[in-house]
Design an enzyme around this catalytic site. Structure first.
Site, short mmCIF file in Angstrom:
data_model
loop_
_atom_site.label_atom_id
_atom_site.label_comp_id
_atom_site.label_asym_id
_atom_site.label_seq_id
_atom_site.Cartn_x
_atom_site.Cartn_y
_atom_site.Cartn_z
N GLN A 9 -52.05 21.29 1.44
CA GLN A 9 -51.72 21.97 2.69
C GLN A 9 -52.77 21.65 3.75
O GLN A 9 -53.96 21.61 3.47
CB GLN A 9 -51.66 23.47 2.45
CG GLN A 9 -51.25 24.28 3.67
CD GLN A 9 -51.08 25.75 3.34
OE1 GLN A 9 -50.98 26.12 2.16
NE2 GLN A 9 -51.06 26.61 4.35
N SER A 87 -55.12 20.70 -4.59
CA SER A 87 -54.47 22.01 -4.47
C SER A 87 -52.96 21.86 -4.63
O SER A 87 -52.47 21.55 -5.71
CB SER A 87 -54.85 22.65 -3.12
OG SER A 87 -54.39 23.97 -3.03
N LEU A 88 -52.19 22.05 -3.57
CA LEU A 88 -50.74 21.86 -3.62
C LEU A 88 -50.39 20.49 -4.20
O LEU A 88 -49.41 20.35 -4.94
CB LEU A 88 -50.18 21.98 -2.20
CG LEU A 88 -48.79 21.37 -1.97
CD1 LEU A 88 -47.73 22.24 -2.63
CD2 LEU A 88 -48.51 21.17 -0.50
N ARG A 112 -44.59 29.27 -4.89
CA ARG A 112 -46.03 29.31 -4.66
C ARG A 112 -46.34 29.59 -3.19
O ARG A 112 -47.20 30.41 -2.87
CB ARG A 112 -46.64 27.96 -5.07
CG ARG A 112 -48.15 27.85 -4.90
CD ARG A 112 -48.60 26.44 -5.28
NE ARG A 112 -50.04 26.28 -5.39
CZ ARG A 112 -50.81 25.84 -4.41
NH1 ARG A 112 -50.27 25.53 -3.23
NH2 ARG A 112 -52.13 25.70 -4.59
N HIS A 194 -57.67 29.97 -2.98
CA HIS A 194 -58.57 29.61 -4.09
C HIS A 194 -59.74 30.58 -4.21
O HIS A 194 -60.87 30.18 -4.50
CB HIS A 194 -59.04 28.16 -3.95
CG HIS A 194 -57.91 27.18 -3.93
ND1 HIS A 194 -57.15 26.92 -5.05
CD2 HIS A 194 -57.37 26.45 -2.92
CE1 HIS A 194 -56.21 26.04 -4.73
NE2 HIS A 194 -56.32 25.75 -3.45
N GLN A 243 -55.66 27.82 -10.93
CA GLN A 243 -55.95 27.09 -9.70
C GLN A 243 -55.92 27.97 -8.46
O GLN A 243 -56.67 27.77 -7.50
CB GLN A 243 -54.95 25.94 -9.55
CG GLN A 243 -55.24 24.98 -8.41
CD GLN A 243 -53.97 24.55 -7.70
OE1 GLN A 243 -53.27 25.37 -7.09
NE2 GLN A 243 -53.66 23.27 -7.78
#
Length: 391
Positions: A9, A87-88, A112, A194, A243
């Site tokens: 993102q 991440s994503l 998510r 996070h 995560q």
């Protein structure tokens, strides 16, 4: 060795889909729109920056854009030895390697994004990038803040992201500057990603990840949580859940890939942020960003100028005279049909499955040795689907 990396993102840009609108790989956007029940084409072509910043739009558009680029790259016949996603982007990597089907990935990313958006509205949070300060000193700055603030991303040497409450981030920013940070840049995000602030999203997503039941893969994916390669699907339920509330160890993951022998990194998707991180982190590495169709020619030059991608291997890759491959008639998602198992007798014309509405029929008579493609896997035109042995 070659690794594919996938952005997270923040890489989304207005009009990022426009160069791809007439490309064959645009069909993925149409498929994803049906699964998500949203007009992703409009978001990729016409949505303004403010609309794309919404977590629910940013994650889904970045995810499908990256897979669209991957589809175009696979049509060139290129594959990687390792994958990793920031991440994503880790969800993109899971779909890219077949651990998740395309549809499972779209649904999980939608869930998510909704969960993280809602968690961000429940508890106000923000993030900031600390530049020019060692990792351990950034952690000290967070400790000295004596508030709700944590390290969220270890991106590259001298590039660390902190996140938490506005008060905590502001306090840690001042301490980081006193410790020698060259600059601290606030990030325009809708939550403290996070960090423990995402615990409600983690609880909500845990069940959805478990139900998706990620599969084992031939290509290992380096996890954000422990910066280690994983190829067993059963490990990803815990890793994806963790995560959300633990820091992204991207720098450590890049170093782990280098230790495994990766010398070339290709970022697939919008932006080019990860490519810059590779250059800052891995000494002597070659890195390239592929974001538009024009970049595909650059990729071929990049590969042929000294890098030979490690191909995916499968049983029967080296065929003898009595062996045959059934290949896909088109690009798309493979869906098997019937009850054929290894050892089954296949007749000429037998239907083995479908790819984007096209029948996959065997042009041979023989004994099925193994399916090479799995249900839900995206395959390219002429990609092997099954391996037969003739009498």
């Amino acid at each position: 060795m070659l690794a594919f990396t996938f952005p997270g993102q923040g890489s989304q840009r207005p009009g990022m889909g426009r160069p791809w609108a007439d490309h064959e790989s645009w069909e993925l956007i149409e498929e994803a729109s049906e699964v998500a029940d949203r007009d992703l084409g409009r978001l990729l072509l016409d949505a303004p920056a403010e609309e794309l910043k919404d977590t629910r739009n940013a994650q889904l558009t970045t995810f499908v854009s990256s897979l669209m680029v991957l589809d175009a790259v696979e049509r060139l016949g290129l594959e990687s030895a390792y994958c990793a996603g920031h991440s994503l982007g880790e969800y993109t990597a899971l779909v890219a390697t077949g651990a998740l089907s395309f549809e499972e990935g779209v649904r999980l990313v939608s869930e998510r994004a909704d969960a993280m958006h809602d968690a961000g509205t429940q508890q106000e949070g923000t993030m900031a990038a600390v530049l020019g300060l060692d990792d351990d000193k950034v952690e000290v700055a967070c400790d000295l803040a004596d508030a709700e603030v944590w390290v969220a991303n270890f991106n590259a040497p001298g590039q660390v992201v902190i996140a938490g409450s506005p008060l905590g981030v502001a306090s840690a920013t001042e301490h980081a500057k006193r410790l020698g940070a060259k600059k601290v840049m606030p990030l325009q995000v809708a939550g403290a990603f996070h960090t423990p602030f995402m615990a409600p999203a983690r609880d909500r997503l845990r069940k959805a990840i478990s139900e998706a039941s990620p599969r084992d893969t031939d290509v290992p994916i380096v996890s954000n949580v422990d910066a280690s390669p994983h190829a067993r699907g059963s490990e990803w339920t815990a890793l994806l859940s963790a995560q959300l509330t633990s820091p992204v160890r991207w720098k450590q993951g890049l170093l782990a890939l280098a230790d495994a022998g990766v010398t070339s990194f290709v970022e697939l998707g919008p932006g080019g942020v990860l490519t810059g991180m590779v250059k800052r982190t891995v000494t002597g590495a070659r890195a390239l960003s592929v974001a538009t169709p024009d970049d595909l020619d650059k990729l071929l030059e990049f590969v042929h100028s000294g890098v030979s991608p490690t191909p995916l291997t499968f049983e029967g890759e080296h065929l003898f005279a009595t062996e045959r491959l059934v290949v896909s008639p088109a690009a798309g998602v493979f869906s098997p049909v019937g009850s054929f198992t290894d050892g089954a007798e296949i007749q000429t014309g037998d239907l083995l499955g479908h790819v984007s509405g096209n029948d996959v029929r065997s042009p041979f008579t023989g004994v099925l040795q193994a399916y090479i493609a799995v249900a839900g896997e995206r395959v390219t035109n002429r990609q092997p689907i099954a391996w037969l042995r003739t009498a």
